[in-house]
Enzyme design. Structure first.
Site, short mmCIF file in Angstrom:
data_model
loop_
_atom_site.label_atom_id
_atom_site.label_comp_id
_atom_site.label_asym_id
_atom_site.label_seq_id
_atom_site.Cartn_x
_atom_site.Cartn_y
_atom_site.Cartn_z
N ASP A 41 4.08 -10.33 6.96
CA ASP A 41 2.97 -10.49 6.03
C ASP A 41 1.79 -11.08 6.80
O ASP A 41 1.70 -10.91 8.01
CB ASP A 41 3.39 -11.36 4.84
CG ASP A 41 2.65 -10.98 3.55
OD1 ASP A 41 1.40 -10.97 3.59
OD2 ASP A 41 3.29 -10.70 2.54
N GLY B 105 2.20 -7.50 11.73
CA GLY B 105 2.06 -8.23 10.48
C GLY B 105 0.94 -7.64 9.65
O GLY B 105 0.63 -6.46 9.76
N HIS B 106 0.33 -8.48 8.83
CA HIS B 106 -0.74 -8.03 7.94
C HIS B 106 -2.09 -8.65 8.28
O HIS B 106 -3.01 -8.60 7.48
CB HIS B 106 -0.39 -8.33 6.48
CG HIS B 106 0.78 -7.53 5.97
ND1 HIS B 106 1.23 -7.62 4.67
CD2 HIS B 106 1.58 -6.64 6.58
CE1 HIS B 106 2.27 -6.82 4.50
NE2 HIS B 106 2.50 -6.21 5.66
N GLY B 107 -2.19 -9.30 9.45
CA GLY B 107 -3.47 -9.81 9.88
C GLY B 107 -3.76 -11.21 9.37
O GLY B 107 -2.88 -11.94 8.94
N ASN C 97 -3.69 -4.98 8.76
CA ASN C 97 -5.09 -5.40 8.63
C ASN C 97 -5.45 -6.29 9.80
O ASN C 97 -4.58 -6.86 10.46
CB ASN C 97 -5.29 -6.19 7.32
CG ASN C 97 -4.89 -5.38 6.10
OD1 ASN C 97 -5.56 -4.43 5.74
ND2 ASN C 97 -3.77 -5.75 5.50
#
Length: 426
Positions: A234, A256-258, A288
């Site tokens: 995440d 991950g998601h930044g 992201n």
């Protein structure tokens, strides 16, 4: 500072009485073994930890060290460590610290939302050369979690999963040098805290592990997160409502998601976030890069945000503002929104995944984004042809230098709808 989101789920239990011989008064060291902890990776060490904590907490020494020795593994149940304490405390994890292994091993009376909580502590350092192992795999596989199949189906049922380490209504906190892996949910969460310094930590969890944010902060200010590596399922760092004065530097993030500000404004709530800096960092193989995400229907503002000197490697959405954030397909359109303004992007370079435009500014119709500034942006496709069309909707701002790809969709000036009466500036 806004009120914290929620108190800890359980009141701390009174600790057993302590034998005075447990304390090593010569060097203010409180070795958990002296309080009965075995460190064999099986025996429950919860009561030993509580005794060590309470004894150190009440000691008159200016600085006390609670030690988990190297080469040993300690299992501890969901516990709240409560202050205030006399003087400063150091929790030195040189060995391995673990919770019970999965939901079935979790005592029925214990909260399944959190594992270790530090509550109303002023002056705590969590450090050491050891490992905090959240043993999250069995939690990730609960039927309610996103399945790893093609359609991401889920099933109803209990879904609470513990945050590994939570600091609540505490101040002057330091987390340094630790390795932490495989939390059931967020690895670190800071709620209602002030003066937080995170330095040289290493967080890792599989890319598909759900909701395993590295560091989440909420209603927390004066935060420094430096020289750390986070690879998880995440956001590396997520910044919630009520945060200001946050500096993130020399972060290696991904997969991950930044790094995200938000989500903000859920359930028509008011969110205020300001003075956030993310600099000198690398984001790689991530959904992201640097993201601001808000729900429709919220209020408040995000302002004074600087993203600078960031290298992207194969990031799907390197630069993104999403004021239409929604986790289902039936979110209704609403007129109110969190006001996003004064966001600066400087020297952001690297590669993106061509499935999405490298820059995405999706802002509210009624509360547009304002004063977005871009300079020294150079984003090229990781493979294939360049996507020439950044996406803008109700986004006002300017490019101070030529950018790659060119950004021609930002609107000039300020929208007529933005005035002091129309927007909640916090």
């Amino acid at each position: 500072m806004s009120a914290p989101s929620s108190p800890p789920d359980e009141a701390p239990c009174p600790s057993p009485s302590v034998d005075d011989n447990y304390q090593n008064t010569s060097n203010n060291l409180f070795d958990v073994r002296a309080f009965g902890a075995v460190g064999d990776g099986v025996t429950d060490a919860t009561e030993s930890f509580k005794m060590a904590w309470d004894t150190a907490c009440q000691s008159d020494s200016p600085v006390k060290v609670i030690l988990l020795p190297q080469g040993l593994s300690f299992v501890i149940q969901s516990t709240i460590f409560t202050g205030p304490c006399k003087g400063d405390l150091v929790l030195k994890v040189d060995g391995t610290l673990m919770p019970p292994d999965g939901p079935d091993s979790w005592p029925k009376n214990n909260s399944k939302r959190q594992w270790l909580v530090f509550y109303r502590i002023n002056g705590l350092s969590l450090e050491g050369s050891g490992l905090i192992d959240g043993r999250g795999a069995k939690w990730w596989d609960l039927p309610c979690k996103p399945h790893k199949g093609p359609h991401g189906t889920t099933s109803p049922g209990p879904c609470d999963s513990p945050v590994a380490i939570r600091f609540f209504m505490s101040s002057n906190l330091s987390v340094q040098g630790l390795k932490i892996k495989n939390s059931p949910q967020f690895h670190f969460r800071f709620d209602g805290c002030e003066s937080v310094h995170v330095e040289s930590i290493y967080i890792t969890a599989p890319a598909l592990s759900p909701n395993t944010d590295g560091i989440h902060i909420e209603n927390t200010n004066d935060v420094k997160i430096y020289n750390s590596v986070i690879s998880n399922g995440d956001d590396c760092v997520s910044i919630g409502a009520g945060c200001h004065d946050v500096d993130i530097k020399n972060m290696t993030c991904g997969p991950g998601h930044g790094i995200s500000i938000g989500s903000l404004g859920n359930h028509n709530s008011r969110a205020c976030v300001s003075n956030i800096t993310v600099r000198d960092s690398v984001i790689k193989v991530s959904d992201n890069g640097v993201r601001i995400k808000t729900w429709q229907g919220g209020s408040g503002s995000v302002s004074g945000v600087t993203f600078s000197n960031i290298h992207m490697e194969s990031v799907r959405n390197p630069i993104i503002i999403d004021q239409f954030y929604c986790l289902s397909k039936d979110c209704s359109n609403k007129t109110s929104a969190v006001f996003v303004s004064n966001i600066s992007y400087t020297n952001i370079k690297g590669t993106y995944d061509i499935r999405h435009p490298p820059m995405h500014f999706a802002c509210s119709d009624s509360v547009p984004c304002t004063n977005l500034t871009l300079s020294d942006i150079e984003l090229l496709p990781a493979e294939g042809d360049i996507v020439l069309d950044p996406y803008c909707w109700s986004a006002y701002g300017s490019s101070e230098t030529l950018t790659i790809p060119p950004v021609s969709c930002l609107l000039e000036g300020l929208p007529q709808s933005i005035s002091g009466n129309d927007v909640d500036h916090c």
